[in-house]
Scaffold this motif. Structure first.
Motif, short mmCIF file in Angstrom:
data_model
loop_
_atom_site.label_atom_id
_atom_site.label_comp_id
_atom_site.label_asym_id
_atom_site.label_seq_id
_atom_site.Cartn_x
_atom_site.Cartn_y
_atom_site.Cartn_z
N UNK A 255 5.44 10.97 -5.34
CA UNK A 255 4.69 10.18 -6.32
C UNK A 255 3.25 9.95 -5.87
N UNK A 256 3.07 9.72 -4.58
CA UNK A 256 1.70 9.55 -4.08
C UNK A 256 0.90 10.83 -4.32
N UNK B 224 1.89 3.73 -7.74
CA UNK B 224 2.67 2.53 -8.06
C UNK B 224 4.17 2.80 -7.94
N UNK B 225 4.54 4.09 -7.95
CA UNK B 225 5.96 4.45 -7.85
C UNK B 225 6.31 4.95 -6.45
N UNK C 54 0.88 -1.17 0.00
CA UNK C 54 0.00 0.00 0.00
C UNK C 54 0.91 1.22 0.00
N UNK C 55 0.51 2.29 -0.71
CA UNK C 55 1.36 3.47 -0.80
C UNK C 55 1.37 4.27 0.51
N UNK C 56 2.37 5.16 0.64
CA UNK C 56 2.54 5.91 1.90
C UNK C 56 1.61 7.12 1.99
N UNK C 57 1.13 7.59 0.86
CA UNK C 57 0.26 8.78 0.75
C UNK C 57 0.94 10.07 1.18
N UNK D 161 0.79 -1.39 -9.31
CA UNK D 161 -0.61 -0.94 -9.42
C UNK D 161 -0.87 0.19 -8.43
N UNK D 162 -2.00 0.84 -8.65
CA UNK D 162 -2.45 1.91 -7.74
C UNK D 162 -3.64 1.36 -6.92
#
Ligand code: ZN
Ligand code: ZN
Length: 335
Positions: free
Chosen positions: A92-93, A99-100, A85-88, A284-285
Motif C-alpha cells: 500500500x505504501x 493510510x492503509x 507513520x507508514x512503513x514505506x 491520512x497520508x
C-alpha cells in the motif's frame, strides 16, 4: 500517566521514563486533546487497544531527549506531530495509499495523556515538525484530527455543494476546511449547544430535530440534493440516512467509523439507478499531514473554539465523565 484500566475507569500511574533509542524522540506533552475514538474507547473499549491501555493520540509538546542519530530536533524544541507513520515498504505504501499501510496500527503511538511520550523513528522522520512560536500547543495538537479531515475532503471530488452530517468537532473541522477552500458546507446537526457553536463560526446549520434534513438540503441545493454528503457522526442511523441527502450522481462519504461487525442497510435502487458513489475515508497520508500542518501554521483556520474544556492531567477522569455525559466538544489535557 493515565491508564484506561477498563471501560469507564481511568487510573493515574507512575511512569518509567525510558531514554529514547536511536532515531526516537522523548516528548514532554504540553497539550493532549480528546477525540471521538478516545471517548468510544472509554465507553466500550477498542479492539486495537485491549485494556489496561495507555491512551490519547492528539498532542504537542517539547522535545525532552533525543535518540542517537536524530539531527533534525534538539532538546527543548517545541514539536507537533501525528501518532503514526507508514512503513514505506509494503504494497500500500508503494501505491501511495499510506493510510492503509499494513504496519500503521501496530506501530502507532498511544499514551498522550501522560507527562512524556516516545516517538518512534518512523514518526520522527516523516510526521513530526517544529512548532512555530506563532501557534499554541493547543492548536498544534489539532494536527492529527485535521490530517484525517484533509484526507477525507480530498477523497470527495464533487464539491459544488457539500452537506455534512454531524455537528461535533469532526463535522465542524470538515466545514472549516471546506470553507477555507471556498465551499460553504451545509452542516446538519441535532444538539443545541453544538448548533450554537456552528453558528458562532458563521455557519447556518440545519437543525435536524426541527426540520426534515433531506428536504432542507434539497431546498438549499436547487431541489437536487448536495453534490457530496460527508457523514461525521459514526452512528449507524446517520450512515443509513446519508444517501437521502445526496443528488443523483453525487458522492456519499462515510467518515465516522462504526464498530467491527456493524451492519448498515442502503436502498440499492438509490445507489445504483442514481449512480451514488460511496467512499469511506480512513486515517491520512503524509501528504495530508503536510497540508494540515500548513493550515495550522499559516493560521488559515481557527481551531481553538473547538476546545470547550481544559484540565490538568490529574483531572482526566472528570474530563471523560463530562464528555460521556454529552457535555462539550473537545477537552484539552495539559500535563
Ligand atoms: Zn506500509
Ligand atoms: Zn484523533
Amino acid at each position: 500517566m493515565a491508564v484506561l484500566v477498563e471501560p469507564g475507569r481511568i487510573e493515574l500511574r507512575e511512569e518509567v521514563r525510558a531514554a529514547p533509542r536511536a532515531g526516537e524522540l522523548l516528548v514532554r506533552v504540553r497539550a493532549a486533546l480528546t477525540d471521538g475514538t478516545d471517548l468510544k474507547t472509554y465507553r466500550r473499549g477498542h479492539p486495537q487497544m485491549p485494556t489496561p491501555t495507555r491512551f490519547g493520540h492528539e498532542f504537542s509538546g517539547d522535545v525532552a531527549a533525543v535518540g542517537e542519530g536524530v539531527s533534525e530536533f534538539a532538546s527543548g524544541d517545541p514539536v507537533m506531530c501525528v501518532h503514526t507513520a507508514p512503513c514505506r515498504a509494503c504494497f500500500w505504501c508503494a501505491q501511495a495509499e499510506e493510510e492503509l499501510c499494513e504496519r500503521l496500527m501496530s506501530t502507532m503511538v498511544l499514551g498522550a495523556y501522560a507527562d512524556y511520550v516516545t516517538l518512534p523513528r518512523a514518526v520522527v522522520e516523516q510526521n513530526c515538525f517544529h512548532k512555530p512560536a506563532g501557534i499554541s500547543y493547543r492548536e498544534a495538537a489539532f494536527l492529527e484530527p485535521l490530517s484525517c479531515v484533509v484526507h477525507s475532503v480530498e477523497m470527495v471530488r464533487q464539491r459544488g455543494s457539500v452537506a455534512i452530517v454531524g455537528d461535533g468537532a469532526f463535522g465542524l473541522l470538515h466545514a472549516l476546511v471546506l470553507r477555507e477552500r471556498g465551499i460553504d458546507a451545509i452542516l446538519v446537526g441535532r444538539r443545541a449547544e453544538r448548533l450554537e457553536s456552528a453558528r458562532s463560526y458563521g455557519f447556518d446549520p440545519v437543525d435536524a430535530r426541527a426540520t426534515d434534513a433531506a428536504a432542507a438540503v434539497r431546498e438549499r441545493t436547487g431541489g437536487r440534493g448536495a453534490d457530496a454528503v460527508i457523514e461525521c457522526t459514526g452512528t449507524q442511523s446517520a450512515w443509513e440516512e446519508t444517501p437521502s441527502l445526496v443528488r443523483r450522481g453525487g458522492t456519499v462519504s462515510l467518515f465516522g467509523g462504526l464498530a467491527a461487525g456493524s451492519r448498515v442497510a442502503f436502498d440499492a435502487a438509490r445507489l445504483h439507478y442514481d449512480e451514488v458513489r460511496v467512499v469511506s475515508p480512513f486515517h491520512f497520508t503524509p501528504r495530508a499531514v503536510r497540508s494540515a500542518r500548513n493550515l495550522l501554521v499559516e493560521r488559515r483556520i481557527d481551531v481553538t473554539p473547538l476546545i470547550t474544556h481544559a484540565y490538568p492531567l490529574h483531572e482526566i477522569a472528570d474530563a471523560f465523565a463530562r464528555l460521556d455525559a454529552g457535555e462539550g466538544m473537545k477537552a484539552c489535557i495539559e500535563p
